[in-house]
Design an enzyme around this catalytic site. Structure first.
Site, PDB file in Angstrom:
ATOM      1  N   CYS A  63      97.293 104.634 -13.778  1.00 11.28           N
ATOM      2  CA  CYS A  63      98.098 105.121 -14.081  1.00 11.28           C
ATOM      3  C   CYS A  63      98.846 104.375 -15.429  1.00 11.28           C
ATOM      4  O   CYS A  63      99.033 102.885 -15.842  1.00 11.28           O
ATOM      5  CB  CYS A  63      98.987 103.855 -12.866  1.00 11.28           C
ATOM      6  SG  CYS A  63     101.136 104.770 -13.368  1.00 11.28           S
TER       7      CYS A  63
ATOM      8  N   CYS B  53     112.823 103.114 -20.610  1.00  6.98           N
ATOM      9  CA  CYS B  53     112.681 104.081 -19.963  1.00  6.98           C
ATOM     10  C   CYS B  53     113.816 104.640 -20.848  1.00  6.98           C
ATOM     11  O   CYS B  53     114.984 103.393 -20.083  1.00  6.98           O
ATOM     12  CB  CYS B  53     112.498 105.309 -19.437  1.00  6.98           C
ATOM     13  SG  CYS B  53     112.222 106.634 -19.378  1.00  6.98           S
TER      14      CYS B  53
ATOM     15  N   GLU C   3     102.624  97.735 -18.767  1.00 11.04           N
ATOM     16  CA  GLU C   3     101.940  97.551 -17.726  1.00 11.04           C
ATOM     17  C   GLU C   3     101.181  98.954 -17.411  1.00 11.04           C
ATOM     18  O   GLU C   3     101.586  99.920 -17.546  1.00 11.04           O
ATOM     19  CB  GLU C   3     102.580  97.685 -16.186  1.00 11.04           C
ATOM     20  CG  GLU C   3     103.314  96.011 -16.219  1.00 11.04           C
ATOM     21  CD  GLU C   3     103.992  95.453 -14.872  1.00 11.04           C
ATOM     22  OE1 GLU C   3     103.704  94.553 -14.494  1.00 11.04           O
ATOM     23  OE2 GLU C   3     104.668  96.780 -13.647  1.00 11.04           O
TER      24      GLU C   3
ATOM     25  N   CYS D 220     104.364 102.533  -6.966  1.00 13.60           N
ATOM     26  CA  CYS D 220     105.217 103.280  -8.170  1.00 13.60           C
ATOM     27  C   CYS D 220     106.228 102.804  -8.277  1.00 13.60           C
ATOM     28  O   CYS D 220     106.844 102.766  -7.290  1.00 13.60           O
ATOM     29  CB  CYS D 220     104.170 104.948  -8.112  1.00 13.60           C
ATOM     30  SG  CYS D 220     103.952 105.676  -9.009  1.00 13.60           S
TER      31      CYS D 220
ATOM     32  N   CYS E  10     117.201 106.989 -14.850  1.00 16.99           N
ATOM     33  CA  CYS E  10     116.673 107.198 -13.121  1.00 16.99           C
ATOM     34  C   CYS E  10     117.957 106.701 -12.787  1.00 16.99           C
ATOM     35  O   CYS E  10     117.269 105.138 -12.637  1.00 16.99           O
ATOM     36  CB  CYS E  10     115.879 107.730 -13.122  1.00 16.99           C
ATOM     37  SG  CYS E  10     114.953 109.028 -14.256  1.00 16.99           S
TER      38      CYS E  10
ATOM     39  N   CYS F 242     115.096 103.861 -10.231  1.00 18.81           N
ATOM     40  CA  CYS F 242     114.226 103.206 -11.233  1.00 18.81           C
ATOM     41  C   CYS F 242     114.426 102.265 -11.928  1.00 18.81           C
ATOM     42  O   CYS F 242     115.499 101.900 -13.243  1.00 18.81           O
ATOM     43  CB  CYS F 242     113.622 104.604 -12.438  1.00 18.81           C
ATOM     44  SG  CYS F 242     112.206 104.183 -13.643  1.00 18.81           S
TER      45      CYS F 242
HETATM   46  N1  SAH Z   1     109.220 109.283 -16.676  1.00 17.23           N
HETATM   47  C1  SAH Z   1     108.212 110.345 -16.030  1.00 17.23           C
HETATM   48  C2  SAH Z   1     106.742 109.250 -15.281  1.00 17.23           C
HETATM   49  C3  SAH Z   1     107.286 107.912 -14.553  1.00 17.23           C
HETATM   50  S1  SAH Z   1     107.825 107.055 -13.349  1.00 17.23           S
HETATM   51  C4  SAH Z   1     109.046 110.782 -14.862  1.00 17.23           C
HETATM   52  O1  SAH Z   1     109.769 110.056 -15.131  1.00 17.23           O
HETATM   53  O2  SAH Z   1     108.265 111.278 -14.011  1.00 17.23           O
HETATM   54  C5  SAH Z   1     106.555 107.939 -11.942  1.00 17.23           C
HETATM   55  C6  SAH Z   1     107.157 108.049 -10.407  1.00 17.23           C
HETATM   56  O3  SAH Z   1     107.181 107.002  -9.944  1.00 17.23           O
HETATM   57  C7  SAH Z   1     108.116 109.333 -11.113  1.00 17.23           C
HETATM   58  O4  SAH Z   1     108.144 110.466  -9.965  1.00 17.23           O
HETATM   59  C8  SAH Z   1     109.405 108.254 -10.578  1.00 17.23           C
HETATM   60  O5  SAH Z   1     110.509 108.988 -10.123  1.00 17.23           O
HETATM   61  C9  SAH Z   1     108.732 107.218  -9.661  1.00 17.23           C
HETATM   62  N2  SAH Z   1     109.723 106.386  -9.310  1.00 17.23           N
HETATM   63  C10 SAH Z   1     110.225 105.505  -9.738  1.00 17.23           C
HETATM   64  N3  SAH Z   1     110.999 104.456  -9.725  1.00 17.23           N
HETATM   65  C11 SAH Z   1     110.511 104.107  -8.309  1.00 17.23           C
HETATM   66  C12 SAH Z   1     111.322 103.756  -7.198  1.00 17.23           C
HETATM   67  N4  SAH Z   1     111.994 102.839  -7.317  1.00 17.23           N
HETATM   68  N5  SAH Z   1     110.318 103.722  -5.394  1.00 17.23           N
HETATM   69  C13 SAH Z   1     109.693 104.668  -6.602  1.00 17.23           C
HETATM   70  N6  SAH Z   1     108.777 105.340  -7.184  1.00 17.23           N
HETATM   71  C14 SAH Z   1     109.900 105.184  -7.979  1.00 17.23           C
HETATM   72 FE1  SF4 Z   2     112.569 107.255 -16.798  1.00 23.46          FE
HETATM   73 FE2  SF4 Z   2     112.244 105.887 -14.739  1.00 23.46          FE
HETATM   74 FE3  SF4 Z   2     113.791 107.869 -14.448  1.00 23.46          FE
HETATM   75 FE4  SF4 Z   2     110.576 108.442 -14.935  1.00 23.46          FE
HETATM   76  S1  SF4 Z   2     112.032 107.655 -13.191  1.00 23.46           S
HETATM   77  S2  SF4 Z   2     112.118 109.004 -16.176  1.00 23.46           S
HETATM   78  S3  SF4 Z   2     110.738 105.834 -15.997  1.00 23.46           S
HETATM   79  S4  SF4 Z   2     114.123 105.979 -15.774  1.00 23.46           S
END
Ligand code: SAH
Ligand code: SF4
Length: 400
Positions: free
Chosen positions: A112, A119, A99, A350, A123, A126
């Protein structure tokens, strides 16, 4: 050979930055300045049809027709929210989709962008990570997002002046870990900055990373742009649990990398992103710990209330906790903003950029681990609360 077989063998020019286009033209026996003309047609004017490119010699156009194409991403969904936020779902083949989101604001337009299908960083909070990893996006699929969004928006707004831009900022905060795909991300960034393409300011192009230390150095060396680092925890014990990358590169090594990056960065601060997850990382004691942690890194904080998703097992912090956390940081002189939820009615917020990914990683194993970790975090919190109840004084000090 069928027509479609022949088509797939064509070179997609969206895969090339200026250097790549120059080499491509030279290989075709054309003068290097042709590359600049091509780049302007493709990226400044959004052209994909060589017959439109009238200042190129007919013979060159005929050659291009034979061997090359300008093929943007295949759009499978296009939705606009009531606040103007627009989200596109792009097919990346084999039933996978990523997306991108356009967010209009008063004096800027932000796109964005995604960098990977899925990925691998896993995390805990996420939804992209939860889906696992499928593959890296190609340059044509990364810059193709900006190419498609910018020119679609211009057409919709009936903008014909090629010097007028709708998108002024790009953030690599969609799906994926951009620093795990530097081979495709660097040429894409170069095109974003190139005056013959999008001409964006380095300060308005942001790469967000979960903290790949060596690749932060590499980005600084190859194409320094604004850097956002997903911190999300004030100590290694918690960060190890919610961001597995921390077990490889701990917070200290990450902050050292941030300081090195600042020497070449277009901005004189790092943006730390910090998701606020109810009862996990949002106490005032944790805010204080965070302030001490980053005291010698020039930084700003972007607090992101956690976006829940099905099966996450986590919850968003209460608004009062968000406010108290922000007040603490601001009170310590750290410029802190709380991210507003945009495009809520189309799930464009986000961290909600889920797409649809067929996982290639060991997802079942990861899911089992994640349940254990969530259990551990809540047990530790319970222990802390129990301790605070039994020792009200120290508890008050910790929680205020
Ligand atoms: N992988 C990179 C960029 C993509 S994620 C990173 O982790 O920075 C972009 C942002 O969205 C990151 O700060 C991530 O931690 C945040 N994010 C991921 N899951 C989320 C969620 N469920 N609620 C709010 N922000 C989230
Ligand atoms: Fe990957 Fe989501 Fe962690 Fe960013 S926040 S590194 S997109 S798993």
């Amino acid at each position: 050979m069928t027509v479609s077989e022949k088509d797939t063998q064509k070179v997609n020019l969206l895969n090339f930055d200026a250097e790549g286009l120059k080499k491509f033209c030279e290989d075709l026996g054309e003068k290097p300045f042709r590359a600049k003309q091509l780049e302007r047609w493709i990226h400044r004017r959004g052209a994909s049809d060589f017959s439109e490119m009238t200042d190129l010699a007919k013979s060159f156009r005929a050659k291009l027709e034979k061997v090359a194409e300008v093929r943007g991403p295949e759009i499978i969904r296009d939705k606009t929210a009531s606040d103007g936020t627009r989200k596109w779902l792009l097919s990346v083949g084999n039933g996978n989709a990523v997306e991108m989101v356009y967010i209009p604001q008063d004096n800027r337009g932000t796109l964005c962008v995604s960098s990977q299908a899925g990925c691998a960083m896993n995390c805990l909070f996420c939804s992209t990570g939860k889906q696992g990893f499928n593959r890296n996006l190609k340059t044509s699929e990364i810059i193709g997002q900006l190419w498609h969004a910018e020119h679609t928006l211009r057409r919709d707004l009936e903008i014909t002046d090629e010097n007028e831009r709708v998108i002024s900022n790009v953030v690599m905060m969609g799906m994926g870990e951009p620093l795990q795909n530097l081979d495709a991300v660097i040429p894409s960034l170069r095109l974003m900055l190139d005056d013959n393409a999008y001409g964006l300011s380095r300060r308005r192009v942001t790469v967000s990373t979960s903290g790949l230390v060596r690749q932060i150095d590499k980005l600084g060396e190859l194409c320094p742009v604004a850097l956002a680092v997903s911190l999300h925890a004030p100590n290694d014990v918690l960060r190890d649990k919610i961001m597995p990358i921390n077990r490889k590169h701990n917070i200290e090594s990450l902050l050292e990398a941030c300081k090195r990056y600042l020497k070449v960065a277009p901005r004189d601060f790092i943006t730390f992103e910090y998701i606020l997850i109810g009862g996990v990382n949002d106490s005032v004691a944790q805010a204080k710990e965070l302030i001490t942690l980053v005291q010698d890194v020039p930084c700003k904080f972007n607090l992101i209330p956690f976006n829940p998703f099905p099966g996450s097992g986590l919850k968003r912090s209460e608004p009062e906790a968000v406010q108290a956390f922000a007040d603490r940081l601001n009170g310590a002189g750290i410029v802190t903003t709380v991210r507003k939820v945009r495009g809520d009615d189309i799930d464009a917020a986000c961290g909600q950029l889920a797409g649809e990914i067929k996982d290639r990683t060991r997802l079942a194993e990861k899911r089992a681990n994640r349940e254990i970790i969530i259990k551990e975090i809540s047990q530790e919190k319970e222990k802390e609360e129990h301790h605070a109840r039994r020792n009200p004084k120290s508890g008050n000090e910790r929680r205020e």
